[in-house]
Motif scaffolding. Sequence first.
Motif, PDB file in Angstrom:
ATOM      1  N   GLU A  93      93.166 114.213 -32.899  1.00 28.52           N
ATOM      2  CA  GLU A  93      92.140 113.683 -32.116  1.00 28.52           C
ATOM      3  C   GLU A  93      91.336 112.914 -33.176  1.00 28.52           C
ATOM      4  O   GLU A  93      90.957 113.539 -34.190  1.00 28.52           O
ATOM      5  N   ARG A  99      93.471 110.653 -28.694  1.00 32.64           N
ATOM      6  CA  ARG A  99      93.919 112.027 -28.588  1.00 32.64           C
ATOM      7  C   ARG A  99      95.566 111.941 -28.534  1.00 32.64           C
ATOM      8  O   ARG A  99      95.712 111.145 -27.230  1.00 32.64           O
ATOM      9  N   TYR A 131      88.223 110.206 -33.999  1.00 34.10           N
ATOM     10  CA  TYR A 131      87.038 109.667 -33.506  1.00 34.10           C
ATOM     11  C   TYR A 131      86.737 108.313 -34.383  1.00 34.10           C
ATOM     12  O   TYR A 131      86.544 108.400 -35.560  1.00 34.10           O
ATOM     13  N   ARG A 140      91.127 116.987 -36.534  1.00 32.26           N
ATOM     14  CA  ARG A 140      89.946 116.090 -35.966  1.00 32.26           C
ATOM     15  C   ARG A 140      89.672 115.222 -37.030  1.00 32.26           C
ATOM     16  O   ARG A 140      89.037 115.456 -37.926  1.00 32.26           O
ATOM     17  N   CYS A 164      87.210 108.300 -29.003  1.00 22.27           N
ATOM     18  CA  CYS A 164      88.121 109.244 -29.400  1.00 22.27           C
ATOM     19  C   CYS A 164      89.576 109.072 -28.717  1.00 22.27           C
ATOM     20  O   CYS A 164      89.807 108.854 -27.724  1.00 22.27           O
TER      21      CYS A 164
END
Length: 225
Positions: free
Chosen positions: A109, A104, A111, A72, A102
């Motif tokens: 993923e 993915r 942000y 992330r 976001c």
Amino acid sequence: MTPMDDRLKAPNDNWLQRWKENNIGWHHVEFNQHLLNHWHALYLPQGSMVLAPLCGKSRDMVWLASHGYRIRGVELSPLAIEAFFKEHALQPRIEYLGDFECWRDGPFEIYCGDIFDLEQIDNSDVNAVYDRASLVALNPDQRIHYAQMLERFLPEQAKVLLITMEYPQGEMDGPPFSVSDDEVRALFKQRFSIQHLHSLNILQDTDRYREKGVSQMLEHVYLLK
């Protein structure tokens, strides 16, 4: 927004401009050697979620993914995120969560947004944080806020691999900022046990800092748990 709020926002305009101009001297093509040498100290099982704040287009995320981790990332510049997915032949799908866009694909993923809005996202699944260049990118007020934010939202068992830089701050304007051992311990002692893993003198291999008049520069590696 109050003056204090302004100080606690990430250095947005400068950061975005540097990506626009491709002035990204901090970006490395090779994997970070501290990551390769010390990640094993976290004893993190495959499938764990690793938070990579201020990730840019770091290839370290690819190394982590290749070892079975989910990633992330949080990054302000959409140019950096787009470059990351393009350089690794990924086809992201994009959705919106809070103030974030976001991106993915596969184990990644990322942000797009301000790091200090991260609490808008559910981070209860984060098992570890890989901070290679986040703390040193923030000014002293922001570093306090950043540490408090991690303390609030990280799950109890989450660990942090933290890499900092230390040099005479008066010899160069940050970022990257100098962060001393004492400051690391003051910032994180309420939540974490702090283990200093390694220090490395990097000035001899870093022309751009010597050219700015820096007389000494160390990288420090910490395990927070």
